[in-house]
Write a protein that holds these residues in place. Structure first.
Motif, PDB file in Angstrom:
ATOM      1  N   GLU A  58     -73.600  22.873  -8.145  1.00  0.00           N
ATOM      2  CA  GLU A  58     -72.773  21.740  -8.561  1.00  0.00           C
ATOM      3  C   GLU A  58     -73.003  21.404 -10.029  1.00  0.00           C
ATOM      4  N   LEU A  59     -74.236  21.497 -10.469  1.00  0.00           N
ATOM      5  CA  LEU A  59     -74.552  21.272 -11.883  1.00  0.00           C
ATOM      6  C   LEU A  59     -73.811  22.292 -12.741  1.00  0.00           C
ATOM      7  N   CYS A  60     -73.861  23.558 -12.318  1.00  0.00           N
ATOM      8  CA  CYS A  60     -73.197  24.619 -13.080  1.00  0.00           C
ATOM      9  C   CYS A  60     -71.686  24.398 -13.135  1.00  0.00           C
ATOM     10  N   GLU A  61     -71.115  23.982 -12.022  1.00  0.00           N
ATOM     11  CA  GLU A  61     -69.673  23.737 -11.987  1.00  0.00           C
ATOM     12  C   GLU A  61     -69.288  22.628 -12.956  1.00  0.00           C
ATOM     13  N   GLU A  62     -70.087  21.552 -12.961  1.00  0.00           N
ATOM     14  CA  GLU A  62     -69.823  20.430 -13.881  1.00  0.00           C
ATOM     15  C   GLU A  62     -69.960  20.869 -15.332  1.00  0.00           C
ATOM     16  N   ALA A  63     -70.939  21.737 -15.606  1.00  0.00           N
ATOM     17  CA  ALA A  63     -71.202  22.160 -16.985  1.00  0.00           C
ATOM     18  C   ALA A  63     -70.322  23.324 -17.416  1.00  0.00           C
ATOM     19  N   GLY A  64     -69.630  23.963 -16.452  1.00  0.00           N
ATOM     20  CA  GLY A  64     -68.752  25.078 -16.791  1.00  0.00           C
ATOM     21  C   GLY A  64     -69.486  26.359 -17.096  1.00  0.00           C
ATOM     22  N   VAL A  65     -70.626  26.600 -16.408  1.00  0.00           N
ATOM     23  CA  VAL A  65     -71.379  27.845 -16.603  1.00  0.00           C
ATOM     24  C   VAL A  65     -71.669  28.473 -15.246  1.00  0.00           C
ATOM     25  N   SER A  66     -72.092  29.734 -15.260  1.00  0.00           N
ATOM     26  CA  SER A  66     -72.448  30.415 -14.021  1.00  0.00           C
ATOM     27  C   SER A  66     -73.892  30.089 -13.636  1.00  0.00           C
ATOM     28  N   ARG A  67     -74.219  30.332 -12.385  1.00  0.00           N
ATOM     29  CA  ARG A  67     -75.599  30.152 -11.926  1.00  0.00           C
ATOM     30  C   ARG A  67     -76.547  31.055 -12.715  1.00  0.00           C
ATOM     31  N   ARG A  68     -76.107  32.274 -12.974  1.00  0.00           N
ATOM     32  CA  ARG A  68     -76.934  33.208 -13.754  1.00  0.00           C
ATOM     33  C   ARG A  68     -77.219  32.652 -15.143  1.00  0.00           C
ATOM     34  N   THR A  69     -76.183  32.087 -15.776  1.00  0.00           N
ATOM     35  CA  THR A  69     -76.385  31.490 -17.102  1.00  0.00           C
ATOM     36  C   THR A  69     -77.392  30.351 -17.031  1.00  0.00           C
ATOM     37  N   PHE A  70     -77.280  29.520 -15.989  1.00  0.00           N
ATOM     38  CA  PHE A  70     -78.217  28.408 -15.853  1.00  0.00           C
ATOM     39  C   PHE A  70     -79.652  28.906 -15.874  1.00  0.00           C
ATOM     40  N   PHE A  71     -79.944  29.943 -15.091  1.00  0.00           N
ATOM     41  CA  PHE A  71     -81.326  30.422 -14.993  1.00  0.00           C
ATOM     42  C   PHE A  71     -81.757  31.236 -16.204  1.00  0.00           C
ATOM     43  N   ASN A  72     -80.812  31.568 -17.082  1.00  0.00           N
ATOM     44  CA  ASN A  72     -81.194  32.121 -18.384  1.00  0.00           C
ATOM     45  C   ASN A  72     -81.738  31.025 -19.295  1.00  0.00           C
ATOM     46  N   TYR A  73     -81.371  29.783 -18.993  1.00  0.00           N
ATOM     47  CA  TYR A  73     -81.787  28.654 -19.820  1.00  0.00           C
ATOM     48  C   TYR A  73     -82.933  27.860 -19.212  1.00  0.00           C
ATOM     49  N   PHE A  74     -82.929  27.692 -17.908  1.00  0.00           N
ATOM     50  CA  PHE A  74     -83.935  26.859 -17.254  1.00  0.00           C
ATOM     51  C   PHE A  74     -84.499  27.560 -16.018  1.00  0.00           C
ATOM     52  N   ALA A  75     -85.794  27.384 -15.815  1.00  0.00           N
ATOM     53  CA  ALA A  75     -86.450  28.000 -14.658  1.00  0.00           C
ATOM     54  C   ALA A  75     -86.145  27.241 -13.374  1.00  0.00           C
ATOM     55  N   ALA A  76     -85.817  25.965 -13.484  1.00  0.00           N
ATOM     56  CA  ALA A  76     -85.585  25.141 -12.290  1.00  0.00           C
ATOM     57  C   ALA A  76     -84.733  23.940 -12.666  1.00  0.00           C
ATOM     58  N   LYS A  77     -84.177  23.294 -11.644  1.00  0.00           N
ATOM     59  CA  LYS A  77     -83.348  22.109 -11.869  1.00  0.00           C
ATOM     60  C   LYS A  77     -84.158  21.004 -12.541  1.00  0.00           C
ATOM     61  N   GLU A  78     -85.416  20.871 -12.135  1.00  0.00           N
ATOM     62  CA  GLU A  78     -86.281  19.854 -12.747  1.00  0.00           C
ATOM     63  C   GLU A  78     -86.355  20.030 -14.264  1.00  0.00           C
ATOM     64  N   ASP A  79     -86.478  21.281 -14.694  1.00  0.00           N
ATOM     65  CA  ASP A  79     -86.625  21.555 -16.126  1.00  0.00           C
ATOM     66  C   ASP A  79     -85.364  21.214 -16.910  1.00  0.00           C
ATOM     67  N   ALA A  80     -84.210  21.358 -16.269  1.00  0.00           N
ATOM     68  CA  ALA A  80     -82.959  20.983 -16.934  1.00  0.00           C
ATOM     69  C   ALA A  80     -82.901  19.485 -17.165  1.00  0.00           C
ATOM     70  N   VAL A  81     -83.326  18.710 -16.176  1.00  0.00           N
ATOM     71  CA  VAL A  81     -83.341  17.251 -16.325  1.00  0.00           C
ATOM     72  C   VAL A  81     -84.320  16.834 -17.417  1.00  0.00           C
ATOM     73  N   LEU A  82     -85.481  17.466 -17.440  1.00  0.00           N
ATOM     74  CA  LEU A  82     -86.517  17.105 -18.408  1.00  0.00           C
ATOM     75  C   LEU A  82     -86.249  17.682 -19.796  1.00  0.00           C
ATOM     76  N   GLY A  83     -85.411  18.715 -19.866  1.00  0.00           N
ATOM     77  CA  GLY A  83     -85.119  19.328 -21.159  1.00  0.00           C
ATOM     78  C   GLY A  83     -86.153  20.335 -21.605  1.00  0.00           C
ATOM     79  N   PHE A  84     -86.747  21.071 -20.651  1.00  0.00           N
ATOM     80  CA  PHE A  84     -87.729  22.106 -20.960  1.00  0.00           C
ATOM     81  C   PHE A  84     -87.113  23.480 -20.686  1.00  0.00           C
ATOM     82  N   PRO A  85     -86.544  24.140 -21.692  1.00  0.00           N
ATOM     83  CA  PRO A  85     -85.903  25.438 -21.466  1.00  0.00           C
ATOM     84  C   PRO A  85     -86.918  26.556 -21.271  1.00  0.00           C
ATOM     85  N   VAL A  86     -86.425  27.665 -20.722  1.00  0.00           N
ATOM     86  CA  VAL A  86     -87.271  28.846 -20.548  1.00  0.00           C
ATOM     87  C   VAL A  86     -87.741  29.360 -21.898  1.00  0.00           C
ATOM     88  N   ARG A  87     -86.833  29.437 -22.857  1.00  0.00           N
ATOM     89  CA  ARG A  87     -87.159  29.948 -24.193  1.00  0.00           C
ATOM     90  C   ARG A  87     -87.117  28.798 -25.181  1.00  0.00           C
TER      91      ARG A  87
END
Length: 210
Positions: free
Chosen positions: A40-69
């Motif tokens: 649902e987050l991906c749909e709202e943001a207009g990205v794929s699930r794969r893209t999401f996990f390229n940026y964040f390891a988990a949903k918690e990290d997206a809320v906190l703003g801690f990217p993978v890289r």
């Protein structure tokens, strides 16, 4: 041309990163952390699930703003290669100043305003799971920084000097960040002001322990 393309990719990456974080925080505020899925987050943001996990390891990290890289390699490298004038068995004469510069450079990569910080803190207060996750991320970051000090200074793993330095400067950094955000409202972050505040606190510590 290559540099221009690289800058364009980085701007796009930052834009996507920001969009994912904004949507994650909005959905958490509206529905609670467990009230929406990654899909649902991906749909709202207009990205794929794969893209999401390229940026964040988990949903918690997206809320906190801690990217993978985090793109801190240049900051880390500048710190590690900066050691000089190290006496046998001692540490570099510039170690404290370089550690301050390290934290200042890290701050310079943030774009957090006071209102955004308050929003995130309010979400964390309402969601114990996020509180646990941010503590974990902060501990991991602390251990990574301690390892950088050990590497730079050729210290054995677990040398108490490395952890003491990181704990002291890290605490000063947290205090100054909280003070800075409390007094700057929604003004864009000022690196010079933050640096002056942090160095002022460090100077007091030097005087107290002299």
């Amino acid at each position: 041309m290559a540099e221009s393309a690289l800058n364009l990719r980085e701007r796009r990456r930052q834009k996507t990163l920001r969009r994912l974080t904004d949507v994650a925080r909005r959905l958490t505020g509206d529905r609670g952390f467990t009230g929406f899925t990654v899909e649902e987050l991906c749909e709202e943001a207009g990205v794929s699930r794969r893209t999401f996990f390229n940026y964040f390891a988990a949903k918690e990290d997206a809320v906190l703003g801690f990217p993978v890289r985090r793109d801190d390699d240049a900051i880390d490298a500048a710190f590690v290669t900066g050691g000089a004038d190290r006496p046998p068995g001692g540490v570099s004469t510039t170690l404290l100043d370089d550690m301050l510069a390290f934290f200042i450079a890290r701050w310079g990569r943030l774009s957090l305003t006071a209102s955004e910080a308050k929003r995130v803190f309010a979400i964390i207060d309402q969601e114990p799971r996020l509180h646990t996750r941010i503590l974990q991320l902060l501990r991991e970051g602390e251990q990574t920084t301690i390892a950088l000090v050990e590497r730079r200074e050729d210290l054995a793993p677990g040398d108490i000097r490395a952890s003491t330095l990181v704990h002291v400067v890290g605490t000063l950094n947290r205090i100054v960040a909280e003070e800075y955000l409390a007094t700057h409202g929604d003004a864009p972050p000022s690196l010079d002001d933050f640096a002056d505040r942090l160095r002022e606190r460090a100077a007091i510590v030097r005087a107290l322990f002299a």
